[in-house]
Design an enzyme around this catalytic site. Structure first.
Site, PDB file in Angstrom:
ATOM      1  N   MET A  90      23.843   9.047   2.550  1.00  0.00           N
ATOM      2  CA  MET A  90      23.683  10.562   3.280  1.00  0.00           C
ATOM      3  C   MET A  90      23.753  10.767   4.792  1.00  0.00           C
ATOM      4  O   MET A  90      24.487  11.734   5.431  1.00  0.00           O
ATOM      5  CB  MET A  90      22.505  11.160   3.351  1.00  0.00           C
ATOM      6  CG  MET A  90      22.347  12.563   3.513  1.00  0.00           C
ATOM      7  SD  MET A  90      23.283  13.499   2.948  1.00  0.00           S
ATOM      8  CE  MET A  90      22.655  14.771   1.837  1.00  0.00           C
ATOM      9  N   PHE A 112     -12.637  -6.793  13.981  1.00  0.00           N
ATOM     10  CA  PHE A 112     -10.945  -7.513  12.660  1.00  0.00           C
ATOM     11  C   PHE A 112     -10.794  -6.745  11.752  1.00  0.00           C
ATOM     12  O   PHE A 112     -11.449  -6.605  11.222  1.00  0.00           O
ATOM     13  CB  PHE A 112     -11.550  -8.698  11.673  1.00  0.00           C
ATOM     14  CG  PHE A 112     -10.135  -9.721  11.823  1.00  0.00           C
ATOM     15  CD1 PHE A 112      -9.213  -9.946  11.445  1.00  0.00           C
ATOM     16  CD2 PHE A 112     -10.378  -9.382  10.334  1.00  0.00           C
ATOM     17  CE1 PHE A 112      -7.896  -9.953  10.925  1.00  0.00           C
ATOM     18  CE2 PHE A 112      -9.410 -10.027   8.911  1.00  0.00           C
ATOM     19  CZ  PHE A 112      -8.581 -10.445   9.260  1.00  0.00           C
ATOM     20  N   GLN A 113      -9.539  -6.277  11.508  1.00  0.00           N
ATOM     21  CA  GLN A 113      -9.202  -5.577  10.972  1.00  0.00           C
ATOM     22  C   GLN A 113      -9.561  -4.039  10.620  1.00  0.00           C
ATOM     23  O   GLN A 113      -9.240  -2.998  10.037  1.00  0.00           O
ATOM     24  CB  GLN A 113      -9.020  -5.764   9.372  1.00  0.00           C
ATOM     25  CG  GLN A 113      -7.839  -6.959   9.096  1.00  0.00           C
ATOM     26  CD  GLN A 113      -7.545  -7.402   7.181  1.00  0.00           C
ATOM     27  OE1 GLN A 113      -8.320  -7.104   6.665  1.00  0.00           O
ATOM     28  NE2 GLN A 113      -6.835  -7.747   7.661  1.00  0.00           N
ATOM     29  N   LYS A 119     -17.894  -1.063   5.008  1.00  0.00           N
ATOM     30  CA  LYS A 119     -18.852  -2.428   4.408  1.00  0.00           C
ATOM     31  C   LYS A 119     -20.429  -2.396   4.205  1.00  0.00           C
ATOM     32  O   LYS A 119     -20.381  -2.430   2.954  1.00  0.00           O
ATOM     33  CB  LYS A 119     -17.757  -4.396   4.966  1.00  0.00           C
ATOM     34  CG  LYS A 119     -18.481  -5.064   4.540  1.00  0.00           C
ATOM     35  CD  LYS A 119     -18.022  -6.098   5.643  1.00  0.00           C
ATOM     36  CE  LYS A 119     -18.326  -7.599   4.183  1.00  0.00           C
ATOM     37  NZ  LYS A 119     -17.775  -8.743   5.395  1.00  0.00           N
ATOM     38  N   GLU A 139       1.147  -1.181   0.175  1.00  0.00           N
ATOM     39  CA  GLU A 139       0.007   0.234   0.126  1.00  0.00           C
ATOM     40  C   GLU A 139       0.412   1.383   0.109  1.00  0.00           C
ATOM     41  O   GLU A 139       0.437   2.044  -0.231  1.00  0.00           O
ATOM     42  CB  GLU A 139      -0.468   0.148   1.231  1.00  0.00           C
ATOM     43  CG  GLU A 139      -1.444  -1.332   0.841  1.00  0.00           C
ATOM     44  CD  GLU A 139      -2.134  -2.244   1.613  1.00  0.00           C
ATOM     45  OE1 GLU A 139      -0.384  -2.757   1.988  1.00  0.00           O
ATOM     46  OE2 GLU A 139      -2.536  -3.260   1.429  1.00  0.00           O
TER      47      GLU A 139
END
Ligand code: TPP
Length: 579
Positions: free
Chosen positions: A492, A135-136, A185, A73
Site C-alpha cells: 500500500m 524493577f519492571q 503484586k 503480548e
C-alpha cells in the site's frame, strides 16, 4: 410405548463447579479467577512474568477459563480482540508488568479505535514500590489513559471483585471499548472473602440505549419522503447485533445500503440494494450514490475521514439522520439534521414498524446504471491476481467463513472483492490500521467460533509483525488458513509512492529479505504451501480446507505491481475517484 422417565439432574452448585469457592478466604489471584468464572470467560490470552506468576499458578488447574499462551503480548491482545469481534463477548488478556504491559499498547489502541470490548489485566509492582522506579514498573494506567474507555489501579484486594464486575460492564455497554485493570503484586497475594456483586451502579455512567421516540418517528417520516436515500452503515451496527433489523428495514423501505470497512457483513452484499463499501477505496457507485443522495441515514458509523474524504464535499446534497450510541460521535465531523442517540438495534427495532416503502424506483434505476457502467473490475493476467485469490477464497470457503484481514492492499482487496453476506464474518483493524493484527485476530476468532472456518488474509509485511504466533496457532491445533498475499513489497505504501511520489520506492521493497514463508511455518510444525500460477489457486485452497488440526499458510506470489482501485486520493472528493 412405555414412558421413559428422565432423571432430573441436580443443577451443580457453584462450589462444585469452582472448588475455589469452598475456601473461606481467597487470595487476590483466586479472586481474579473466580471473577472471570462469574463473568463466563472461557479464554484468557496471556503471557506470564514476575508479578503475575501467582495468577498463572492458580489458573494452572482451572479448566475454564483456559489460558492461551501466546508468543508476544501484542499477539495476545489481538487474539482477545479477534475473539471479541467474532463472538460478541468481551475478550480477556492477562500479562505481567513493565514491558509486557507496554507491549499491549498498540493492541489496546486498535480495540479503542474500533470500539471493541477487551478487558486487560496487567501485573504491577507492589503498592509500596509504586513510584520508586521499581524493577519492571511502568505507569500503564497513565500510558493507556487516552486509549482505554476506563482503567483501574487496585489498591486493596477487597476492591478486586467489584472492580472486575464494573470493568466488564463498562467494556460491553454503551459504546464498547477496552478497559484495563492494573493489579499490584501484594494485592494478588493478600486475602479476602469472595463476593461477586450481582449489579453495577456507576453514578455518571448511564448509556442511553433507547432512542428518543419523537426523533425516531421523525426519521421514519423523512425516510419515506426521500427520493434518493442511502444507508451508510458502520461497525456499530454489528457491535449491537442490529444487522437483521437493518436488513429488514432497507428491504422494506427499498433503500440502498453502503457500508464502511467495519460495517461489512451488516447487509448481504449479494442483495441488489447493496452498494458495497464506500470511501477512499469504496466502489464507484457507492461513492457516487452518497454524492447524489438527498438523505444519508448513518447507522453506527462515525463519518471517519477515510469515508468522507474532503469533509465539506461529502454528501453535498443530503440531509443526515445519524443513529449512534455515543452522543459524542454525533455532529462531530458533519452537522446532523436528525440525531438519534441509542443502541442501533433498539432504534432499528423501534423504527421498523414505522417504515414505509419509499419511492426509490428512479433512484435504483440510476444506481443499476452506475453498477453496469462502473463495475468493480481488475485486469486478468496469467499471474496470480490478488483480487482473484480473494474471490476464490469466498467460493471455496463459503458465506459462513470468518475472514480476518491485515492492513494495506490485502485489506482493501478483501473488503472489495470478497462478498460479505453475514454479520461478524469480517474482522479487520479499521480505525488504527494496525499491521500485524490480522493473523492473531484469526486465532482469537477460531477459538471463539469452533466449527466455523476462519481464513486470514495478510500481506508479507504485516504477517512478519506477528508471525511468532504461528506457534500459538500450532499449539492450539487450529485449522486456520492464512493466505499471504506476497508481493515482496509494503504494497500500500508502494502504491502511494507510485501515484503520489513519482515512483520513488523508498524502503518499501521486501523481496530480497523476506523469509521463505513455507519453510518458516513448517519450522513451527504448521503446513505451508506456495502458489505461483493462477491455475494453482483453487486446488491449493481446496487442499487447505481438508487439512485437519493444524494451521495452513499459503504463500501466494501475487502480481507485484497490482494496485487497489477505485481510489479517491487523500483529501479529495467522490468525483475525483480514480478507477
Ligand atoms: C504497525 C504499522 N506500521 C506501519 C503502517 C503503515 N502501513 C500501512 S499499509 C503498509 C504496507 C503493508 O504492506 P504489507 O503488509 O506487505 O501488505 P500489502 O499492502 O502489500 O498488502 C504500511 C507500512 C501500519 N499501518 N501499521
Amino acid at each position: 410405548m412405555p414412558r421413559v422417565r428422565e432423571r432430573k439432574q441436580k443443577p451443580k452448585r457453584k462450589a462444585e463447579l469452582n472448588p475455589l469457592l469452598a475456601k473461606k478466604v481467597l487470595t487476590g489471584s483466586e479472586v481474579m479467577i473466580c471473577s472471570l468464572i462469574e463473568e463466563g470467560v472461557d479464554f484468557v490470552f496471556g503471557y506470564p512474568g514476575g508479578v503475575v506468576i501467582p495468577v498463572f499458578d492458580k489458573i494452572y488447574n482451572v479448566a475454564n477459563p483456559k489460558l492461551v499462551l501466546c508468543r508476544h503480548e501484542q499477539g495476545a491482545q489481538h487474539m482477545a480482540d479477534g475473539y471479541a469481534r467474532a463472538s460478541g463477548k468481551p475478550g480477556v488478556c492477562l500479562v505481567t508488568s513493565g514491558p509486557a504491559a507496554t507491549n499491549l499498547v498498540t493492541g489496546i489502541a486498535t480495540s479503542f479505535m474500533d470500539s471493541i470490548p477487551v478487558v486487560h489485566f496487567t501485573g504491577q509492582v507492589a503498592t509500596t514500590a509504586i513510584g520508586n522506579d521499581a524493577f519492571q514498573e511502568v505507569d500503564i494506567i497513565g500510558i493507556t489513559r487516552p486509549i482505554t474507555k476506563h482503567s483501574y489501579l487496585i489498591n486493596r484486594v477487597e476492591d478486586l471483585a467489584p472492580t472486575i464486575k464494573e470493568a466488564f460492564f463498562i467494556a460491553t455497554t454503551g459504546r464498547p471499548g477496552p478497559v484495563l485493570i492494573d493489579m499490584p503484586k501484594d494485592v494478588l497475594l493478600s486475602e479476602c472473602k469472595f463476593e461477586y456483586p450481582d449489579q453495577v451502579d456507576i453514578p455518571g455512567y448511564k448509556p442511553t440505549r433507547h432512542g428518543h421516540v419523537q426523533q425516531i418517528k421523525k426519521a421514519a417520516e423523512v425516510m419515506a419522503q426521500a427520493r434518493r436515500p442511502v444507508f451508510y452503515v458502520g461497525g456499530g451496527t454489528l457491535l449491537s447485533n442490529a444487522a437483521a433489523e437493518l436488513t429488514e428495514i432497507a428491504r422494506k423501505a427499498k433503500i440502498p445500503v453502503t457500508t464502511t470497512l467495519l460495517g461489512l457483513g451488516s447487509f448481504p452484499e449479494n442483495d441488489p440494494l447493496s452498494l458495497g463499501m464506500l470511501g477512499m477505496h469504496g466502489t464507484w457507485y457507492a461513492n457516487m450514490a452518497v454524492n447524489e443522495a438527498d438523505l444519508v441515514i448513518a447507522v453506527g458509523s462515525r463519518y471517519d475521514d477515510r469515508v468522507t474524504g474532503k469533509l465539506d464535499a461529502f454528501a453535498p446534497k443530503a440531509e443526515h439522520i445519524h443513529v449512534d450510541v455515543d452522543p459524542a460521535s454525533i455532529s462531530k465531523n458533519i452537522k446532523v439534521d436528525y440525531p438519534i442517540v441509542g443502541d442501533c438495534r433498539n432504534v432499528m427495532q423501534k423504527i421498523l414498524p414505522m417504515v414505509k416503502p419509499s419511492d426509490t424506483a428512479e433512484w435504483m434505476k440510476l444506481i443499476e446504471h452506475w453498477k453496469e457502467t462502473h463495475p468493480l473490475k481488475y485486469k486478468e493476467s496469467e499471474g496470480v491476481k490478488p483480487q482473484y485469490v480473494i474471490e476464490k477464497i469466498h467460493e471455496v470457503c463459503g458465506d459462513d467463513t470468518v475472514v480476518t484481514s491485515d492492513v494495506g492492499q490485502n485489506q482493501m482487496w478483501t473488503a472489495l472483492h470478497y462478498k460479505f453476506i453475514k454479520p461478524r464474518t469480517h474482522i479487520t483493524s479499521g480505525g488504527l490500521g494496525t499491521m500485524g493484527f490480522g493473523f492473531p485476530a484469526a486465532i482469537g476468532a477460531a477459538l471463539a467460533r469452533p466449527g466455523t472456518r476462519v481464513v486470514s488474509v495478510v500481506g508479507d509485511g504485516g504477517f512478519q509483525m506477528t508471525s511468532q504466533e504461528v506457534a500459538t496457532a500450532v499449539s492450539q491445533r487450529l485449522e486456520v488458513i492464512v493466505c499471504i498475499l506476497n508481493n515482496g513489497f509494503l504494497g500500500m505504501v508502494r502504491q502511494w509512492q507510485e501515484l503520489f511520489f513519482g515512483k520513488r520506492y523508498s524502503h518499501t521493497c521486501l523481496e530480497y529479505t523476506n523469509p521463505d514463508f513455507v519453510r518458516l511455518v513448517e519450522a513451527y510444525g504448521a503446513k505451508g504451501m506456495r502458489v505461483t500460477k493462477r491455475e494453482e489457486v483453487v486446488p491449493a485452497l481446496q487442499a487447505a480446507v481438508k487439512v485437519r488440526k493444524t494451521p495452513v499458510f499459503i504463500d501466494f506470489r501475487i502480481d507485484r505491481h497490482e494496485n487497489v482501485f477505485p481510489m479517491i486520493p487523500p483529501g479529495k472528493m467522490a468525483t475525483d475517484i480514480i478507477e
